[in-house]
Write a protein that holds these residues in place. Structure first.
Motif, mmCIF file in Angstrom:
data_model
loop_
_atom_site.group_PDB
_atom_site.id
_atom_site.type_symbol
_atom_site.label_atom_id
_atom_site.label_comp_id
_atom_site.label_asym_id
_atom_site.label_seq_id
_atom_site.Cartn_x
_atom_site.Cartn_y
_atom_site.Cartn_z
ATOM 1 N N LEU A 285 0.839 -1.213 0.000
ATOM 2 C CA LEU A 285 0.000 0.000 0.000
ATOM 3 C C LEU A 285 0.858 1.241 0.000
ATOM 4 C CD1 LEU A 285 -2.984 0.912 0.125
ATOM 5 C CD2 LEU A 285 -2.774 0.988 2.617
ATOM 6 N N ASP A 286 1.939 1.220 0.805
ATOM 7 C CA ASP A 286 2.835 2.382 0.854
ATOM 8 C C ASP A 286 3.543 2.585 -0.470
ATOM 9 O OD1 ASP A 286 2.057 2.774 3.434
ATOM 10 O OD2 ASP A 286 3.838 1.836 4.340
ATOM 11 N N ALA A 287 3.807 1.474 -1.172
ATOM 12 C CA ALA A 287 4.523 1.593 -2.460
ATOM 13 C C ALA A 287 3.721 2.406 -3.465
ATOM 14 C CB ALA A 287 4.824 0.207 -3.009
ATOM 15 N N LYS A 288 2.415 2.382 -3.346
ATOM 16 C CA LYS A 288 1.566 3.159 -4.269
ATOM 17 C C LYS A 288 0.982 4.402 -3.590
ATOM 18 C CE LYS A 288 0.219 -0.410 -7.554
ATOM 19 N NZ LYS A 288 -0.901 -0.936 -8.374
ATOM 20 N N PRO B 60 -3.118 7.315 -6.462
ATOM 21 C CA PRO B 60 -2.948 6.497 -5.248
ATOM 22 C C PRO B 60 -4.276 5.819 -4.867
ATOM 23 C CG PRO B 60 -1.968 8.663 -4.937
ATOM 24 C CD PRO B 60 -2.747 8.737 -6.220
ATOM 25 N N PRO B 61 -4.216 4.577 -4.593
ATOM 26 C CA PRO B 61 -5.445 3.896 -4.195
ATOM 27 C C PRO B 61 -5.977 4.430 -2.849
ATOM 28 C CG PRO B 61 -3.563 2.448 -3.849
ATOM 29 C CD PRO B 61 -3.035 3.654 -4.595
ATOM 30 N N HIS B 62 -7.332 4.569 -2.764
ATOM 31 C CA HIS B 62 -7.985 5.006 -1.514
ATOM 32 C C HIS B 62 -9.111 4.031 -1.183
ATOM 33 C CE1 HIS B 62 -9.455 7.594 1.679
ATOM 34 N NE2 HIS B 62 -10.689 7.498 1.153
ATOM 35 N N ILE B 63 -9.045 3.478 -0.019
ATOM 36 C CA ILE B 63 -10.008 2.451 0.412
ATOM 37 C C ILE B 63 -10.819 2.995 1.591
ATOM 38 C CG2 ILE B 63 -10.277 0.122 1.343
ATOM 39 C CD1 ILE B 63 -7.495 -0.477 0.067
ATOM 40 N N ASN C 131 -7.761 -10.217 0.870
ATOM 41 C CA ASN C 131 -8.056 -10.356 -0.561
ATOM 42 C C ASN C 131 -8.656 -9.079 -1.135
ATOM 43 O OD1 ASN C 131 -7.145 -12.934 -0.249
ATOM 44 N ND2 ASN C 131 -9.021 -13.959 -0.881
ATOM 45 N N LEU C 132 -9.587 -8.432 -0.375
ATOM 46 C CA LEU C 132 -10.214 -7.210 -0.880
ATOM 47 C C LEU C 132 -9.190 -6.082 -0.993
ATOM 48 C CD1 LEU C 132 -13.648 -7.185 1.027
ATOM 49 C CD2 LEU C 132 -13.238 -7.758 -1.366
ATOM 50 N N ILE C 133 -8.376 -5.901 0.077
ATOM 51 C CA ILE C 133 -7.380 -4.819 0.064
ATOM 52 C C ILE C 133 -6.343 -5.076 -1.030
ATOM 53 C CG2 ILE C 133 -5.580 -3.678 1.415
ATOM 54 C CD1 ILE C 133 -7.235 -4.368 3.936
ATOM 55 N N SER C 134 -5.927 -6.351 -1.187
ATOM 56 C CA SER C 134 -4.944 -6.698 -2.230
ATOM 57 C C SER C 134 -5.481 -6.377 -3.615
ATOM 58 C CB SER C 134 -4.591 -8.183 -2.111
ATOM 59 O OG SER C 134 -3.691 -8.554 -3.136
ATOM 60 N N ASN C 135 -6.782 -6.702 -3.839
ATOM 61 C CA ASN C 135 -7.399 -6.381 -5.133
ATOM 62 C C ASN C 135 -7.418 -4.879 -5.378
ATOM 63 O OD1 ASN C 135 -7.842 -9.006 -5.845
ATOM 64 N ND2 ASN C 135 -10.058 -8.831 -6.051
ATOM 65 N N SER C 136 -7.734 -4.075 -4.313
ATOM 66 C CA SER C 136 -7.786 -2.616 -4.482
ATOM 67 C C SER C 136 -6.419 -2.062 -4.867
ATOM 68 C CB SER C 136 -8.275 -1.967 -3.184
ATOM 69 O OG SER C 136 -9.610 -2.325 -2.926
ATOM 70 N N ILE C 137 -5.365 -2.617 -4.272
ATOM 71 C CA ILE C 137 -4.004 -2.166 -4.612
ATOM 72 C C ILE C 137 -3.652 -2.607 -6.034
ATOM 73 C CG2 ILE C 137 -1.574 -2.388 -3.998
ATOM 74 C CD1 ILE C 137 -2.475 -2.847 -1.082
ATOM 75 N N LYS C 138 -3.985 -3.898 -6.347
ATOM 76 C CA LYS C 138 -3.620 -4.489 -7.647
ATOM 77 C C LYS C 138 -4.348 -3.764 -8.785
ATOM 78 C CE LYS C 138 -3.943 -8.857 -7.618
ATOM 79 N NZ LYS C 138 -4.608 -10.177 -7.617
ATOM 80 N N SER D 134 -5.630 -0.707 -8.969
ATOM 81 C CA SER D 134 -5.699 0.761 -8.878
ATOM 82 C C SER D 134 -5.380 1.376 -10.237
ATOM 83 C CB SER D 134 -4.721 1.251 -7.815
ATOM 84 O OG SER D 134 -3.392 0.909 -8.159
ATOM 85 N N ILE D 135 -5.867 2.606 -10.448
ATOM 86 C CA ILE D 135 -5.619 3.333 -11.705
ATOM 87 C C ILE D 135 -4.185 3.851 -11.673
ATOM 88 C CG2 ILE D 135 -6.320 5.305 -13.101
ATOM 89 C CD1 ILE D 135 -9.117 5.020 -11.890
#
Length: 947
Positions: free
Chosen positions: A805-808, A847-850, A833-840, A842-843
């Motif tokens: 998450l920090d990487a993005k 930066p991804p926001h959950i 799994n949900l958080i991993s999908n949001s990171i994977k 992402s546009i």
């Protein structure tokens, strides 16, 4: 003589002088004051200007006059206002039979009469009281020698007489205690020591009979005891000092012989309240044997202590200024103090009862100890903390100084008699009288008292009001009788009056006519009281207006008639019972159905028409309903007029008054024979269908069991296969890594490309195996459910993916989370799994926001989701700002190996969301997804709060 001078004898005559001036005497036999005889004026002047209670009864009517000093004797209810100047026979009817002969004797003989402590009852403060009086009746004689009136001095002695009675009771108890004492006790009067009382032990010691000693000088009867003893008694009598002697020798006659006995003596002066000595009391304990054998002394002392300890009167002895308990009998320890013996003996009273610090008793004890003056009090209120808790006691206390041989007060003898029951009973009587008065007022009842000899009546204001007059109206008994309805006088009232003289009870219900011609119903209850000769003297009773009750009864009667008319017109069987369940009415349909008439049903009993097999259950349920007030409902069989039995549905409900009290039961019975037959046929069909359904269920259960076995085998195969596949895959990855590290430079560009593609394929294969393993684990049963806060689950998943998450430069917004019962490690997998999908997904460049929130909801509130209405759910809303998806794929994304993008665009196996859905299903939950391209995705997850 002027009018002012004529009335001067009333000046400075107190309130009664003022009332005499102000009273209208024109209607009195005396006439205006100006015409009164001088002898009356002079007599009035005498009594009005003295502080001694005095009265004058003037003329043949004995008109009553009295001074201010006599007013308190008439009570606190202003009775004196109605007595002044009125005939004594009317103002004091309760005492007239006693004082009339006295007045007549004084008139006729012109001699005074003196009565001391005479019982003369008086009505005051609204009740009859036995009062004692010391009175002097003197004639008032005119100049012509005629008796014109009676001059009376009156002193009430009620308190003194009652105190005397109590004192006599105390004296009797004292004499009884002395008589029963095992030590020799003598009480002597005056300086000649006249024997007033001796006990049995004394007589035995003196070897004499009681009549040989009583009311005779002591030393005339026992001259041999004069030596030594006479001087001691004289000293005690002259000085008031207590004498105590041990081993005192006295010459005595015993068994016909003169002998020397040794005694421990105690002699004490007897004093009046003013300190004047009127006699002496001596106690002698023979210690002849103690002198011969000293060891017997201890036994004698033990017996003496036992005497005190066995006394039924609670007693204790305090020593010293701190009032240390030296001795206390069982009556004191157990009944008053309610302590154990070891808790009190040898201890200071304040240590035992610290609550006394705020009460008056310590100060009283100190005063007696300091002054040597005894203290007595009746009905003292004491709060005593015993081992059973704090109690409020009323006690009669007697604190007497314990005088030592040196004439100093060394302690106190305390007697405490518990009179709580007596005081409580008196208070209860007073409260009962008050409650009775309030009850009669609240019940709108009038009270009356009728003198059966003179027919004078005393009544409460309510009675005048009931008869239609002002509450202050003064009605005679004859005037009241005249208002009774003419039709009720002879047949009801006079008949009830005549019956009362035979039974002692007066009761009737009759009508009266008010002055405004209104007709009212009244109910009268009374009791006749008799004198010592059995002659009726008075009638005391209550009277109540029952007009409204009569109207209600008439209305109820009419209502009952309407009910029975309506019931007889109904085809159903209608019946009623009283509040106790006794059937008392059946409508016409009952008689037609059973072929019985009312007399036959009542004679045989209503259970006779019930089928014998149903009677016990019928009776049980009916009695239970009567007891509990619950509706009675029962299907049972009635015998018809043709002898056949039909099924009947009987129902009954209680009818209650406004206070919820059952007045009666109303029931209805309906023939349900046809419905019953139809139900039986239906039951047969239901049983057949049930049998067929059971067979189908058995087959289904066998299929489910077989499926469960196959599922277990499949899970085992997936788990074993994934582990067996990982071992050769790890070797391939290891060998490729070593070749690329050592031989990269020797490889051609196409070789490097092939090895890179092999390595990527191996990595994807490893991820696929891991996801397959995770997916298989979600099917494993037996996982433990725990109640946890979802915040803890999210924090654990977030920590695992923190680097990605920090990487993005991603961020997460977490709201308040529910507490739910879940399998914790599965839910960590779900969130990961949900958080991993949001990171994977992402546009790129954004930066991804959950955002994750939760809320407890009822299933019935969420109409857009397929939830169980009566279950409470935790609604988890999960959303991000990623690439999203077209709505047509909202179900496809949860399927295994389903990908919406090529493997080169986004890494992954297509199993992650399938695992999420599988976990939700494991929790009996529901999940749905909504998304738009480049607008992110929102997952709605519903998990039951409790499993």
């Amino acid at each position: 003589m002027t009018h002012h001078n004529k009335l001067s004898f009333l000046n400075e005559g107190g309130e009664m002088g003022r009332l005499i001036k102000e009273k209208d005497w024109t209607k009195s036999p005396l006439g205006p004051i100006e015409t009164w005889p001088q002898s009356l004026c002079t007599s009035l002047s005498i009594i009005l200007h003295t502080n001694q209670p005095m009265l004058i009864f003037w003329g043949q009517e004995y008109l009553c006059f009295f001074n201010d000093a006599h007013k308190p004797s008439l009570g606190l209810d202003n009775k004196y206002l109605s007595v002044l100047g009125e005939p004594t026979s009317e103002t004091f009817p309760e005492a007239w039979d006693f004082i009339k002969p006295l007045f007549k004797e004084v008139y006729e003989t012109q001699k005074g009469i003196y009565l001391e402590n005479q019982l003369i009852p008086i009505l005051r403060n609204g009740k009859m009281e036995d009062a004692y009086w010391t009175v002097n009746y003197s004639p008032i004689i005119s100049a012509k020698g005629n008796t014109e009136g009676v001059f009376v001095t009156s002193n009430e002695a009620t308190s003194m007489i009652m105190e005397k009675v109590i004192a006599e009771e105390v004296d009797e108890r004292f004499r009884s205690a002395v008589k029963q004492a095992p030590v020799s006790i003598g009480v002597y009067k005056g300086p000649d020591f006249i024997v007033e009382m001796v006990n049995d032990a004394y007589l035995e010691l003196a070897d004499m009979e009681e009549q040989d000693l009583l009311e005779k000088p002591l030393f005339d009867s026992i001259p041999e005891a004069r030596k030594g003893t006479e001087d001691i008694l004289k000293h005690v009598y002259d000085t008031g000092e207590i004498y105590k002697g041990t081993e005192f020798p006295i010459s005595i006659n015993r068994y016909g012989n003169t002998d020397i006995g040794y005694f421990n003596l105690m002699c004490q002066a007897l004093k009046k309240e003013d300190g004047e000595i009127f006699g002496t009391i001596g106690v002698a304990v023979e210690v002849t044997e103690l002198v011969k054998a000293k060891h017997s002394l201890l036994e004698s002392e033990r017996k003496f202590r036992n005497l005190v300890m066995q006394s039924p009167i609670p007693m204790t002895v305090f020593k010293g200024k701190k009032h240390t308990v030296e001795l206390a009998n069982e009556a004191m320890i157990n009944n008053i103090w309610r302590k154990n013996e070891d808790e009190v003996l040898g201890r200071e009273i304040l240590d035992i009862f610290p609550e006394l610090i705020d009460q008056k008793f310590l100060a009283l004890l100190d005063a007696v100890l300091e002054t040597g003056k005894p203290y007595k009090e009746k009905e003292a209120l004491a709060l005593v903390m015993g081992n059973d808790g704090m109690r409020k006691l009323y006690v009669d206390i007697d604190y007497s100084p314990l005088i030592s041989t040196d004439n100093t007060v060394e302690g106190l003898i305390v007697t405490t008699i518990d009179v709580t029951e007596k005081v409580t009973s008196r208070k209860k009587i007073e409260e009962a009288e008050t409650r009775l008065r309030l009850a009669t007022e609240a019940a709108e009842m009038a009270t009356f008292e009728l003198d059966l000899n003179k027919r004078n009546i005393i009544y409460s204001p309510k009675l005048a009001e009931i008869f239609g007059h002002d509450r202050t109206a003064n009605l005679s008994h004859e005037e009241m009788r005249e208002q009774i309805h003419p039709d009720d006088i002879d047949s009801i009232v006079l008949k009830a009056f005549e019956k009362a003289f035979n039974t002692g009870i007066y009761f009737y219900e009759a009508r009266l006519i008010t002055p405004s011609k209104e007709i009212k119903w009244i109910r009268t209850h009374g009791k006749i009281y008799y004198d010592d000769e059995g002659k009726p003297t008075k009638l005391i009773g209550v009277l109540r207006d029952i007009t409204e009750d009569k109207i209600s009864q008439q209305t109820l009667l009419e209502s009952e008639q309407k009910f029975r008319l309506l019931a007889d017109s109904m085809p159903q069987q209608i019946w009623t019972s009283d509040a106790n369940g006794n059937l008392n009415y059946f409508n016409k349909a009952v008689f037609e159905y059973t072929g019985l008439n009312q007399d036959e049903i009542l004679d045989l009993g209503w259970l006779d028409i019930i089928h014998p097999e149903d009677r016990d259950e019928n009776l049980r349920l009916w009695l239970e309903s009567v007891k509990t007030g619950k509706d009675f409902i029962l299907e049972h069989r009635f015998r018809r007029y043709d002898g056949s039995y039909h099924w009947i549905l009987s129902k009954a409900s209680p009818q209650k008054d406004e206070y919820g009290t059952i007045q009666r039961w109303v029931g209805a019975s309906t023939d349900i024979q046809e419905q019953k037959m139809f139900s039986k046929e239906l039951e047969k069909k239901v049983k057949e269908r049930t049998r067929m359904l059971k067979e189908s269920n058995n087959k289904l259960e066998d299929s489910i069991e077989e499926l469960q076995k196959m599922n277990v085998e499949l899970q085992s195969f997936a788990y074993v296969s994934s582990h067996d596949l990982q071992e050769p895959l790890r070797k391939i990855q290891t060998f490729i890594s070593r070749i690329l590290e050592k031989d990269r430079d020797t490889l051609s560009d196409s070789g490097k490309n092939y090895f890179g593609r092999i390595q990527d394929s191996a990595n994807r294969m490893q991820n696929l195996i891991k996801d397959l393993l995770s997916y298989s684990r979600t099917n494993i049963t037996g996982n433990e459910f725990k109640k946890v806060n979802l915040n803890d689950i999210i924090e654990e998943a977030q920590l695992d993916l923190k680097e990605k998450l920090d990487a993005k430069n991603g961020s997460m917004q977490i709201g308040d989370m529910c507490e739910v019962t879940i399998i914790p490690f599965q839910f960590v997998q779900l969130m990961s799994n949900l958080i991993s999908n949001s990171i994977k997904f992402s546009i790129p460049g954004i930066p991804p926001h959950i955002k994750i929130t939760s809320l407890e909801v009822n299933g019935e509130e969420m109409e857009d989701f397929d939830l169980i209405p009566q279950v409470r759910y935790c609604h988890i809303s999960y959303s991000d700002n990623g690439i999203g998806f077209d709505s047509e794929y909202k179900d496809k994304i949860f399927e295994v190996f389903q990908r919406l993008h090529g493997k080169n665009e986004y890494e992954g196996t297509g199993i992650g969301l399938a695992i999420v859905k599988k976990i939700v299903m494991n929790h009996d939950g529901f999940i749905s997804a909504v998304g738009k391209p480049n607008k992110g995705v929102t997952f709605d997850i519903f998990i039951p709060v409790e499993q």
